[in-house]
Motif scaffolding. Structure first.
Motif, mmCIF file in Angstrom:
data_model
loop_
_atom_site.group_PDB
_atom_site.id
_atom_site.type_symbol
_atom_site.label_atom_id
_atom_site.label_comp_id
_atom_site.label_asym_id
_atom_site.label_seq_id
_atom_site.Cartn_x
_atom_site.Cartn_y
_atom_site.Cartn_z
ATOM 1 N N UNK A 10 0.824 -1.217 0.000
ATOM 2 C CA UNK A 10 0.000 0.000 0.000
ATOM 3 C C UNK A 10 0.853 1.260 0.000
ATOM 4 N N UNK A 11 2.084 1.136 -0.450
ATOM 5 C CA UNK A 11 3.005 2.272 -0.478
ATOM 6 C C UNK A 11 3.026 2.841 -1.895
ATOM 7 N N UNK A 12 3.323 4.091 -2.036
ATOM 8 C CA UNK A 12 3.425 4.767 -3.336
ATOM 9 C C UNK A 12 2.078 4.819 -4.058
ATOM 10 N N UNK A 13 0.998 4.991 -3.291
ATOM 11 C CA UNK A 13 -0.304 5.171 -3.899
ATOM 12 C C UNK A 13 -0.973 3.900 -4.393
ATOM 13 N N UNK A 14 -0.390 2.749 -4.124
ATOM 14 C CA UNK A 14 -0.983 1.487 -4.558
ATOM 15 C C UNK A 14 -2.163 1.147 -3.654
ATOM 16 N N UNK A 15 -3.309 0.796 -4.249
ATOM 17 C CA UNK A 15 -4.494 0.511 -3.443
ATOM 18 C C UNK A 15 -5.177 -0.808 -3.774
ATOM 19 N N UNK A 16 -4.873 -1.410 -4.916
ATOM 20 C CA UNK A 16 -5.627 -2.602 -5.340
ATOM 21 C C UNK A 16 -5.487 -3.759 -4.357
ATOM 22 N N UNK A 17 -4.263 -4.104 -3.965
ATOM 23 C CA UNK A 17 -4.072 -5.201 -3.023
ATOM 24 C C UNK A 17 -4.753 -4.893 -1.696
ATOM 25 N N UNK A 18 -4.653 -3.651 -1.253
ATOM 26 C CA UNK A 18 -5.259 -3.251 0.008
ATOM 27 C C UNK A 18 -6.777 -3.410 -0.041
ATOM 28 N N UNK A 19 -7.404 -2.956 -1.111
ATOM 29 C CA UNK A 19 -8.867 -3.072 -1.227
ATOM 30 C C UNK A 19 -9.305 -4.531 -1.185
ATOM 31 N N UNK A 20 -8.616 -5.381 -1.900
ATOM 32 C CA UNK A 20 -8.991 -6.798 -1.924
ATOM 33 C C UNK A 20 -8.780 -7.457 -0.566
ATOM 34 N N UNK A 21 -7.661 -7.161 0.069
ATOM 35 C CA UNK A 21 -7.387 -7.735 1.388
ATOM 36 C C UNK A 21 -8.411 -7.254 2.418
ATOM 37 N N UNK A 22 -8.798 -5.985 2.331
ATOM 38 C CA UNK A 22 -9.795 -5.446 3.270
ATOM 39 C C UNK A 22 -11.153 -6.121 3.086
ATOM 40 N N UNK A 23 -11.519 -6.443 1.846
ATOM 41 C CA UNK A 23 -12.780 -7.149 1.605
ATOM 42 C C UNK A 23 -12.767 -8.525 2.259
ATOM 43 N N UNK A 24 -11.656 -9.233 2.123
ATOM 44 C CA UNK A 24 -11.549 -10.547 2.764
ATOM 45 C C UNK A 24 -11.557 -10.417 4.282
ATOM 46 N N UNK A 25 -10.924 -9.370 4.793
ATOM 47 C CA UNK A 25 -10.915 -9.150 6.240
ATOM 48 C C UNK A 25 -12.326 -8.846 6.746
ATOM 49 N N UNK A 26 -13.079 -8.040 6.007
ATOM 50 C CA UNK A 26 -14.455 -7.709 6.416
ATOM 51 C C UNK A 26 -15.344 -8.942 6.451
ATOM 52 N N UNK A 27 -15.030 -9.923 5.607
ATOM 53 C CA UNK A 27 -15.827 -11.150 5.576
ATOM 54 C C UNK A 27 -15.459 -12.095 6.708
ATOM 55 N N UNK A 28 -14.406 -11.769 7.451
ATOM 56 C CA UNK A 28 -13.978 -12.619 8.555
ATOM 57 C C UNK A 28 -13.092 -13.769 8.130
ATOM 58 N N UNK A 29 -12.638 -13.749 6.879
ATOM 59 C CA UNK A 29 -11.794 -14.831 6.365
ATOM 60 C C UNK A 29 -10.310 -14.553 6.500
ATOM 61 N N UNK A 30 -9.956 -13.330 6.827
ATOM 62 C CA UNK A 30 -8.544 -12.964 6.841
ATOM 63 C C UNK A 30 -8.325 -11.765 7.746
ATOM 64 N N UNK A 31 -7.068 -11.524 8.012
ATOM 65 C CA UNK A 31 -6.636 -10.323 8.711
ATOM 66 C C UNK A 31 -5.796 -9.534 7.716
ATOM 67 N N UNK A 32 -5.987 -8.240 7.699
ATOM 68 C CA UNK A 32 -5.270 -7.368 6.772
ATOM 69 C C UNK A 32 -4.330 -6.469 7.570
#
Length: 81
Positions: A10-32
């Protein structure tokens, strides 16, 4: 199923990996834990959190590119008719 821990770039303005990881975290399947917050202490805490998550049975569809291409193809065909 078992929980996962994602450390998205999530450094240098990158957001795609962060958005996907946050979705999985919200579902309770992962920690971001975003890379910008990564320390030995935060990693240890995130691992403990991931281990404590309830186990869920789930499946993930990894055919995103193929599915997107199919949807776009159908939309193009429908416009042409």
């Amino acid at each position: 199923g078992s929980a996962a821990l994602f450390v998205p770039f999530d450094i240098a303005g990158q957001t795609e990996q962060l958005r996907r990881a946050e979705l999985l975290a919200k579902s309770g399947l992962a920690v971001c834990l975003p890379e910008s917050q990564l320390t030995a202490q935060s990693l240890a805490g995130a691992i403990d959190h991931a281990i404590s998550l309830p186990r869920k049975s789930t499946s993930v569809d990894f055919s995103g590119v193929e599915t997107s291409a199919e949807i776009i193809g159908r939309a193009i065909n429908e416009r042409g008719n």
